[in-house]
Design a protein around this motif. Sequence first.
Motif, PDB file in Angstrom:
ATOM      1  N   ASP A  83       5.506  56.809  37.732  1.00  0.00           N
ATOM      2  CA  ASP A  83       5.527  57.089  39.170  1.00  0.00           C
ATOM      3  C   ASP A  83       6.341  56.098  39.994  1.00  0.00           C
ATOM      4  N   ALA A  84       6.901  55.059  39.396  1.00  0.00           N
ATOM      5  CA  ALA A  84       7.591  54.036  40.181  1.00  0.00           C
ATOM      6  C   ALA A  84       9.100  54.206  40.136  1.00  0.00           C
ATOM      7  N   VAL A  85       9.588  55.444  40.095  1.00  0.00           N
ATOM      8  CA  VAL A  85      11.033  55.683  40.051  1.00  0.00           C
ATOM      9  C   VAL A  85      11.697  55.214  41.334  1.00  0.00           C
ATOM     10  N   ALA A  86      11.152  55.601  42.471  1.00  0.00           N
ATOM     11  CA  ALA A  86      11.728  55.191  43.752  1.00  0.00           C
ATOM     12  C   ALA A  86      11.276  53.809  44.169  1.00  0.00           C
ATOM     13  N   GLY A  87      10.146  53.370  43.646  1.00  0.00           N
ATOM     14  CA  GLY A  87       9.654  52.051  43.999  1.00  0.00           C
ATOM     15  C   GLY A  87       8.144  52.016  44.093  1.00  0.00           C
ATOM     16  N   VAL A  88       7.667  50.971  44.749  1.00  0.00           N
ATOM     17  CA  VAL A  88       6.235  50.680  44.801  1.00  0.00           C
ATOM     18  C   VAL A  88       5.848  50.320  46.229  1.00  0.00           C
ATOM     19  N   VAL A  89       4.709  50.807  46.661  1.00  0.00           N
ATOM     20  CA  VAL A  89       4.077  50.357  47.902  1.00  0.00           C
ATOM     21  C   VAL A  89       2.754  49.719  47.512  1.00  0.00           C
ATOM     22  N   ASN A  90       2.625  48.433  47.764  1.00  0.00           N
ATOM     23  CA  ASN A  90       1.470  47.652  47.330  1.00  0.00           C
ATOM     24  C   ASN A  90       0.683  47.181  48.548  1.00  0.00           C
TER      25      ASN A  90
ATOM     26  N   ASP B 139       5.874  59.825  24.489  1.00  0.00           N
ATOM     27  CA  ASP B 139       6.090  58.384  24.639  1.00  0.00           C
ATOM     28  C   ASP B 139       7.355  58.111  25.441  1.00  0.00           C
ATOM     29  N   THR B 140       7.418  56.935  25.998  1.00  0.00           N
ATOM     30  CA  THR B 140       8.614  56.537  26.731  1.00  0.00           C
ATOM     31  C   THR B 140       8.728  55.022  26.738  1.00  0.00           C
ATOM     32  N   THR B 141       9.968  54.520  26.783  1.00  0.00           N
ATOM     33  CA  THR B 141      10.245  53.086  26.892  1.00  0.00           C
ATOM     34  C   THR B 141      11.206  52.877  28.054  1.00  0.00           C
ATOM     35  N   ASN B 142      10.873  51.931  28.926  1.00  0.00           N
ATOM     36  CA  ASN B 142      11.678  51.727  30.128  1.00  0.00           C
ATOM     37  C   ASN B 142      11.957  50.251  30.342  1.00  0.00           C
TER      38      ASN B 142
ATOM     39  N   ALA C  82      13.174  54.809  34.443  1.00  0.00           N
ATOM     40  CA  ALA C  82      11.796  55.097  34.843  1.00  0.00           C
ATOM     41  C   ALA C  82      11.356  56.436  34.284  1.00  0.00           C
ATOM     42  N   PHE C  83      10.076  56.713  34.466  1.00  0.00           N
ATOM     43  CA  PHE C  83       9.444  57.885  33.858  1.00  0.00           C
ATOM     44  C   PHE C  83       8.318  58.348  34.780  1.00  0.00           C
ATOM     45  N   VAL C  84       8.213  59.643  35.007  1.00  0.00           N
ATOM     46  CA  VAL C  84       7.128  60.200  35.811  1.00  0.00           C
ATOM     47  C   VAL C  84       6.432  61.276  35.001  1.00  0.00           C
ATOM     48  N   ALA C  85       5.188  61.046  34.672  1.00  0.00           N
ATOM     49  CA  ALA C  85       4.421  62.046  33.936  1.00  0.00           C
ATOM     50  C   ALA C  85       4.067  63.190  34.876  1.00  0.00           C
ATOM     51  N   PRO C  86       4.234  64.436  34.433  1.00  0.00           N
ATOM     52  CA  PRO C  86       3.857  65.564  35.301  1.00  0.00           C
ATOM     53  C   PRO C  86       2.395  65.446  35.717  1.00  0.00           C
TER      54      PRO C  86
ATOM     55  N   THR D 135      12.443  61.986  34.455  1.00  0.00           N
ATOM     56  CA  THR D 135      13.012  60.661  34.199  1.00  0.00           C
ATOM     57  C   THR D 135      13.853  60.206  35.383  1.00  0.00           C
ATOM     58  N   GLY D 136      14.121  58.907  35.429  1.00  0.00           N
ATOM     59  CA  GLY D 136      14.931  58.365  36.510  1.00  0.00           C
ATOM     60  C   GLY D 136      15.722  57.155  36.069  1.00  0.00           C
ATOM     61  N   GLN D 137      16.825  56.917  36.741  1.00  0.00           N
ATOM     62  CA  GLN D 137      17.643  55.729  36.550  1.00  0.00           C
ATOM     63  C   GLN D 137      17.977  55.166  37.923  1.00  0.00           C
ATOM     64  N   SER D 138      17.966  53.842  38.049  1.00  0.00           N
ATOM     65  CA  SER D 138      18.265  53.248  39.347  1.00  0.00           C
ATOM     66  C   SER D 138      18.993  51.930  39.167  1.00  0.00           C
ATOM     67  N   TYR D 139      19.796  51.599  40.151  1.00  0.00           N
ATOM     68  CA  TYR D 139      20.344  50.261  40.256  1.00  0.00           C
ATOM     69  C   TYR D 139      20.523  49.933  41.731  1.00  0.00           C
ATOM     70  N   SER D 140      20.536  48.667  42.036  1.00  0.00           N
ATOM     71  CA  SER D 140      20.787  48.224  43.401  1.00  0.00           C
ATOM     72  C   SER D 140      21.409  46.855  43.372  1.00  0.00           C
ATOM     73  N   PHE D 141      22.115  46.504  44.430  1.00  0.00           N
ATOM     74  CA  PHE D 141      22.633  45.156  44.598  1.00  0.00           C
ATOM     75  C   PHE D 141      22.681  44.852  46.085  1.00  0.00           C
ATOM     76  N   GLY D 142      22.540  43.580  46.412  1.00  0.00           N
ATOM     77  CA  GLY D 142      22.497  43.230  47.823  1.00  0.00           C
ATOM     78  C   GLY D 142      22.617  41.741  48.036  1.00  0.00           C
ATOM     79  N   VAL D 143      22.452  41.353  49.304  1.00  0.00           N
ATOM     80  CA  VAL D 143      22.577  39.954  49.687  1.00  0.00           C
ATOM     81  C   VAL D 143      21.482  39.628  50.694  1.00  0.00           C
ATOM     82  N   ASP D 144      20.889  38.444  50.545  1.00  0.00           N
ATOM     83  CA  ASP D 144      19.923  37.912  51.500  1.00  0.00           C
ATOM     84  C   ASP D 144      20.533  36.693  52.172  1.00  0.00           C
ATOM     85  N   LEU D 145      20.354  36.607  53.478  1.00  0.00           N
ATOM     86  CA  LEU D 145      20.933  35.511  54.248  1.00  0.00           C
ATOM     87  C   LEU D 145      19.841  34.803  55.037  1.00  0.00           C
TER      88      LEU D 145
END
Length: 1011
Positions: free
Chosen positions: A186-193, A626-629, A651-655, A729-739
């Motif tokens: 379930d964490a393909v897009a991300g997480v809210v904690n 099964d899945t490996t991420n 990532a992986f999302v079980a139905p 299934t999902g694939q993600s990447y990101s890049f950025g800068v903190d100032l």
Amino acid sequence: MRFSSKIKLSGSVIALSVAMVLLPGTALAQATPSITTANDAALPTPQDAPAETLSDGSATDPSKDVIVTGTSIKGVAPIGSNLVSVGRATIEKTAPVNVSELVNTVPAITTSGSVAQGENAYSYYSPQIHSLAGSSSNTTLVIADGLRLPGGGTQFAQTDPNIIPVSAIERVEVLADGASSVYGSDAVAGVVNFITRKTFDGLEANARYGAADHYHNYDINFIWGKKWDTGGVYIAGAYSHQSSLLNRDRDFSSMGDYRSVGGSNTNSYSCNPATLAVTHLSGGGATPSGVFLSPSATSPVANTAANAPCNNSIYATLLPSQYRANVLFKVTNRFSDRFQVTAMINYNNQKTKALNAPGTISAATAFGPGRGFVAGQVNPFFVAPAGAMTADQENVSYRFDRADGAYGKTESEEDSIYATLVGEYEITNSWSVKLSDAFGKNRSALNTIDGFCAPCALLALNGTAQLSGDPTKTDIAGQNVIALNLPLNASNALDVWNTGSANRTSAAVLRSLYGADSQNTNYNIFNQAKLDFQGGLFNLPAGQVKLAFGGEYYWAEETQKINGLSNTGPSVTGSTFRQYDYHRTVKSAYAEIVVPLVSPEMDIPLIHRLDVDISGRYDSYSDVGDTTNPKFAANWEPVEGVKFRANYATAFVAPPLAVIGDPSQGYLYASGSVGPQNGTLFVPIANYPDVVSIPGASCTATTCTIGLTSNPGLRRQLGGGFTHEVPQTGQSYSFGVDLSPRFLPGFVAAVTFFHNKFVGGVSSPSPSAIVNSAGLRNLLTLCPTGCTQSQIDTFANIANGATISGAVPATVYFLLDQSTRNALNLTVEGIDAQFTYRRPIGDLGTFTIGTALTYFTKFTQNFGGGTDFNILNTSGYNTTFPSVQFKNRAQFGWEMGGFSADLFWNHTGGYRNWISSSVAPITVNSIGNPTGGGDHVKADNTFDLHVQYTMKGEGMFNGWQAYVDVKNLFDSDPPFYNGNTAGILGGAWGYNGFVSNPIGRIISVGLRTKF
């Protein structure tokens, strides 16, 4: 182990553990609470956060005690990712009714800008990140203190974070990156904690009341706690109430005919008295075409949507009323300098209520003298229209008004209990082991009480439960069950031709019309047990290499119990019952390593700091394989105050269990059904040339409207087992800068480019997507001469145990398949950016300016692996989530002494309405994929103002706060949207409920006391 045994075991373990924690401790060290960030207004969390002062007045050592969202290792923020944190300062300046309203201040959340009231039909209450699917494709994981929450609702068993009182929340962290390597499914897009307070000392209470035009809400919340040398205990609770809002109380939701503002005529032919379409004349000859708008009408009008006369939207509920009460108890104690236990238990109860609108029937056959399939079907009240006096058979459309206005109600309710236990032991000064257990049980119900009984109305109109009046057709598909009410007479028949005091329907028949009760109750139970080890492996010149690894065992069970009408009469004499049972277990193993390659002490040019993080997780599901991420991430600081970061993850999302369907019942499931298609379809002629041959189709040069009273159809929505659903299934990447430049104190900024690909999303395709997409075109079957009984039975999956709900039209002209399937593939790219600058200016006070925004640069999709097409900056094509390009929330604040004022600007950019009802047609290419068109929807701009005074002094009022909060300061209506984005309860035509709020200006006053 059986269901009840698991409850007893988990409950016993947690009860025993709570008792242990309450025993006096002999600890030598003081428990340290979790971290809050200095960047509280939706800004990135610094990787090496300094010791902070918490809301309870204590300090924290992040290198020793804190795990931040997105990592398993204490003392570091997630490497390579942008973490947005919303803490106590923002909570106070937002004055939220619930935590959903708080999270909706983050532009990356799909529903930011919307109203946090009532269940959302597509994601329950769970926040969604970056509009990456919705509905059953829950690609955002919602957790509390790093552990899963119980599923809820009557559709997809998604979470309700509002079970946690706002007063117990320390902060909310939003990680908008793939995180399945740490958290699993379930964490393909991300997480809210949602992170609760570690401890609290004293008493704090908050009371707030808000009012708007025809609307009000209020909430009361508190927290009381006591700290001691080795730990502490607190109890937090809240009660809130939000009143209902009716369609008629907002002009934009109750116009009915929106053509004057560039929209559609949404009025109906179901009126009181009835509208009549003549189907037979006693003297023979050609029957008049069209619809007589009343029995006194002398001529008919064409049967098109444009001519529909009756505005039934004024009876509907725009927002349901909602109350919620919850309480959280938490205790922590350090029994020695190495062993600490924390236990928490939370109870929540909430209910929503919406008043129903009057019931209606459409195109139901009524017989006059000399007509009917059998003797006794003549309605004694039959009236031929004035313009066709020899009519003896009609198709009737009618609205069933009551003098008392009581049309029943629809309620949703939820009870949940949630408990966690965390025990941590420091094996050495470097290594620790932690055992965590989370248990939850949720009961969610959706009930209709005294609702409209359509078969009762048909039985009183033509003596059968069939729209056609055919007494030989079964009322329950697949069974030989026929309900009759013959012969019709003045005591058991229905008068739809006269209104008010002239109506001759008997009191007994009138009472029976609102005798439909239904109940959909879901029970969700889960247990998550985790064992984590972490510590230092060895030292490099840049610092210690840290490792975390562990295992997890998770089980979930869901039971759905559904009562409803059987299509033979009122609930008390004709009802159905279904029960669906599902279960799942998951075994997981995971590991994460953080490697510091360069530290500031090494004094390497252009590499002030360099860190790498590698994590991976293996999950074994009992039902989907099964899945490996893995995930790879790095931070590079060329100079102090400038940090570049990047990551890649799968990532992986079980139905979801709730949408697989029960194979013994034809793969029906709780929110699915097979029955008449309610509403019209706007079908492009280029994609379906035969649509022009459908009798009564209302066509322009490019589009035909079907689903009218003259050409009804059937719709099915079966579970994913029927369509051979597989994991997503999902694939993600990101890049950025903190100032955070040292030459500009008080300034912090972050910019992130994100890319996310989602494959095989489980979805029920919308009618608009079906008719406008080449990959889904086969899901609509047209029958210009009427679908055969064999076609209907096969479509309804009757042979395998499914049933049809509702009356089957006499002639079915189309079949629409909206069964859940791996239909959706998405590629989403964009930019998240935020900055804040806080600076004192002499005697003028301290000023704060900042903003947070999300801007999509790419939003493409396809169905079934077909050709990609672009849906960027549209809404409506996918009914479960929008793809609006730009959202922004800016802040300007000032504070001096105990006084503060904050002005917020909320902006949603203009976009295109691609719902199937858009006035401007959606243009398509040669293979039927959309390329443009649709209605332009204006930008939505609202302003919020929060003014607060904090009392200072030595007396009992020290620290008390009084505030005034104004949302939508200028009382702006939402931009007009020619469609409906209704939730489970409520919703209306005329505004987009995903991104706009219908309440208008709401002024709240509140008092926060502290002792």
